[in-house]
Design an enzyme around this catalytic site. Structure first.
Site, PDB file in Angstrom:
ATOM      1  N   TYR A 155       0.843  -1.212   0.000  1.00 58.47           N
ATOM      2  CA  TYR A 155       0.000   0.000   0.000  1.00 58.47           C
ATOM      3  C   TYR A 155       0.874   1.256   0.000  1.00 58.47           C
ATOM      4  O   TYR A 155       0.481   2.307  -0.511  1.00 58.47           O
ATOM      5  CB  TYR A 155      -0.960  -0.024   1.194  1.00 58.47           C
ATOM      6  N   LYS A 162      -3.130   8.374   2.963  1.00 56.55           N
ATOM      7  CA  LYS A 162      -4.366   8.153   3.753  1.00 56.55           C
ATOM      8  C   LYS A 162      -4.182   8.648   5.186  1.00 56.55           C
ATOM      9  O   LYS A 162      -5.130   9.138   5.813  1.00 56.55           O
ATOM     10  CB  LYS A 162      -4.763   6.674   3.742  1.00 56.55           C
TER      11      LYS A 162
HETATM   12  P1  NAD Z   1     -12.360   3.972  -8.193  1.00 54.94           P
HETATM   13  O1  NAD Z   1     -11.228   3.811  -9.155  1.00 54.94           O
HETATM   14  O2  NAD Z   1     -13.682   3.511  -8.619  1.00 54.94           O
HETATM   15  O3  NAD Z   1     -12.469   5.474  -7.697  1.00 54.94           O
HETATM   16  C1  NAD Z   1     -11.344   6.331  -7.613  1.00 54.94           C
HETATM   17  C2  NAD Z   1     -11.800   7.629  -8.248  1.00 54.94           C
HETATM   18  O4  NAD Z   1     -10.769   8.623  -8.140  1.00 54.94           O
HETATM   19  C3  NAD Z   1     -12.102   7.478  -9.750  1.00 54.94           C
HETATM   20  O5  NAD Z   1     -13.413   7.913 -10.006  1.00 54.94           O
HETATM   21  C4  NAD Z   1     -11.112   8.387 -10.414  1.00 54.94           C
HETATM   22  O6  NAD Z   1     -11.616   8.984 -11.582  1.00 54.94           O
HETATM   23  C5  NAD Z   1     -10.898   9.412  -9.309  1.00 54.94           C
HETATM   24  N1  NAD Z   1      -9.698  10.216  -9.509  1.00 54.94           N
HETATM   25  C6  NAD Z   1      -8.406   9.824  -9.616  1.00 54.94           C
HETATM   26  N2  NAD Z   1      -7.619  10.901  -9.846  1.00 54.94           N
HETATM   27  C7  NAD Z   1      -8.444  11.989  -9.880  1.00 54.94           C
HETATM   28  C8  NAD Z   1      -8.258  13.377 -10.076  1.00 54.94           C
HETATM   29  N3  NAD Z   1      -7.047  13.888 -10.305  1.00 54.94           N
HETATM   30  N4  NAD Z   1      -9.337  14.197 -10.037  1.00 54.94           N
HETATM   31  C9  NAD Z   1     -10.564  13.712  -9.823  1.00 54.94           C
HETATM   32  N5  NAD Z   1     -10.825  12.405  -9.625  1.00 54.94           N
HETATM   33  C10 NAD Z   1      -9.771  11.557  -9.665  1.00 54.94           C
HETATM   34  O7  NAD Z   1     -11.874   3.186  -6.878  1.00 54.94           O
HETATM   35  P2  NAD Z   1     -12.483   3.116  -5.410  1.00 54.94           P
HETATM   36  O8  NAD Z   1     -11.819   1.948  -4.791  1.00 54.94           O
HETATM   37  O9  NAD Z   1     -13.954   3.192  -5.445  1.00 54.94           O
HETATM   38  O10 NAD Z   1     -11.873   4.411  -4.719  1.00 54.94           O
HETATM   39  C11 NAD Z   1     -12.655   5.394  -4.054  1.00 54.94           C
HETATM   40  C12 NAD Z   1     -11.999   5.762  -2.731  1.00 54.94           C
HETATM   41  O11 NAD Z   1     -12.101   4.663  -1.832  1.00 54.94           O
HETATM   42  C13 NAD Z   1     -10.507   6.082  -2.827  1.00 54.94           C
HETATM   43  O12 NAD Z   1     -10.204   7.141  -1.952  1.00 54.94           O
HETATM   44  C14 NAD Z   1      -9.872   4.804  -2.343  1.00 54.94           C
HETATM   45  O13 NAD Z   1      -8.548   4.993  -1.851  1.00 54.94           O
HETATM   46  C15 NAD Z   1     -10.845   4.445  -1.248  1.00 54.94           C
HETATM   47  N6  NAD Z   1     -10.773   3.069  -0.737  1.00 54.94           N
HETATM   48  C16 NAD Z   1     -10.822   2.020  -1.596  1.00 54.94           C
HETATM   49  C17 NAD Z   1     -10.744   0.728  -1.101  1.00 54.94           C
HETATM   50  C18 NAD Z   1     -10.768  -0.459  -2.028  1.00 54.94           C
HETATM   51  O14 NAD Z   1     -10.374  -1.549  -1.602  1.00 54.94           O
HETATM   52  N7  NAD Z   1     -11.241  -0.322  -3.258  1.00 54.94           N
HETATM   53  C19 NAD Z   1     -10.653   0.503   0.285  1.00 54.94           C
HETATM   54  C20 NAD Z   1     -10.631   1.604   1.140  1.00 54.94           C
HETATM   55  C21 NAD Z   1     -10.687   2.886   0.614  1.00 54.94           C
END
Ligand code: NAD
Length: 256
Positions: A155, A162
């Site tokens: 990570y 984070k």
């Molecule tokens: P995802 O890829 O569906 O969403 C990530 C989003 O970030 C995308 O819509 C992307 O377009 C956007 N993004 C990236 N760079 C950008 C920029 N410069 N400007 C605007 N938007 C931008 O993936 P996800 O897993 O749904 O991620 C959403 C959140 O959840 C993130 O913060 C991620 O770290 C967090 N998260 C994810 C997980 C997991 O296991 N998937 C677990 C905990 C937290």
């Protein structure tokens, strides 16, 4: 009457139907919220627009959160359409894949700054533009992960970002509390999404959940969405500055 009836808000971070932000959007709509969405760029718009339209979105706007002018334009459009708003969902993160593959000590200076900018600072910038438009009782949420306070394999720089994000939640909550606005983070267990595909051995994280989490599985976008309804509705009116785990209990049984 749904828990979100009469509330309007904007969601940053839908990329496709696997996105956590999409799970949140569906739950908010089910509870009666009126929604606006942003998308990163033209190629994302093709996927996001039909999804947003299916939930009767009143605004669908471009926004690269690394660009202050684009964030400002989003909130100008929100003000023109609605005047005020009640909630913001920040579900955005990014790190260079190359930096996630290298040993952490070899993270590039530029890659460190990029991950911090998109994944942590953007919450501060979005909050700054949202602040004058948020109604009293307004609520902001962001998405975090256990890698903020544990050294989770692979990570790396995203964990550091984070940690900054979670700290930002506390400082923003401390500042905005006087205005009656709450700021919280949901720390979700691993979910297969586009962003997750950038983390090496992500499948192993899901397998660990199946083997060790008290619920013997990982969590779903829908479950994160239901928790988001709690944080964005009046159900959590006394809660701010919190990092809330939605991780099937993994945190309590696995120390590393
Ligand atoms: P995802 O890829 O569906 O969403 C990530 C989003 O970030 C995308 O819509 C992307 O377009 C956007 N993004 C990236 N760079 C950008 C920029 N410069 N400007 C605007 N938007 C931008 O993936 P996800 O897993 O749904 O991620 C959403 C959140 O959840 C993130 O913060 C991620 O770290 C967090 N998260 C994810 C997980 C997991 O296991 N998937 C677990 C905990 C937290």
């Amino acid at each position: 009457m749904g828990l979100m009836t009469g509330k309007r808000g904007i969601i940053f971070g839908v990329a496709n139907e696997m996105s956590i932000a999409w799970g949140i959007a569906q739950q908010l709509k089910e509870q009666g919220a009126t929604l606006a969405f942003t998308y990163l760029n033209d190629s994302m718009e093709k996927r996001v627009r039909p999804l947003a339209e299916s939930l009767d979105a009143e605004l669908i706007l471009p926004c690269d959160v690394s660009n202050d002018d684009e964030i400002e334009a989003v909130f100008k459009a929100v003000e023109a359409q609605w005047g005020k708003l009640d909630f913001v969902v920040h579900a955005v993160a990014f790190a260079d894949r190359a930096d996630l593959k290298r040993p952490f000590s070899e993270t590039s200076r530029a890659g460190f700054a990029l991950a911090m900018d998109i994944s942590a600072y953007s919450l501060v910038a979005v909050t700054c533009y949202a602040k004058p438009l948020l109604n009293e009782g307004g609520s902001i949420i962001t998405l975090s992960y256990l890698g903020a306070d544990r050294a989770v394999p692979n990570y790396n720089v995203m964990g550091v970002a984070k940690a900054a994000l979670e700290s930002s939640v506390r400082y923003l909550a401390a500042e905005l509390g006087e205005q009656g606005i709450r700021v919280n983070a949901i720390s979700a267990g691993p979910i297969r999404t586009l962003a997750a595909s950038g983390i090496a051995n992500f499948r192993k994280k899901i397998k660990l959940m199946d083997d060790y989490a008290p619920l013997r599985r990982t969590v779903t976008q829908e479950e994160v969405g239901k928790t988001a309804v709690y944080f964005l509705s009046d159900l959590s009116s006394g809660v701010t500055g919190e990092v809330h785990l939605v991780d099937a209990g993994f945190n309590i049984v696995v120390s590393a």
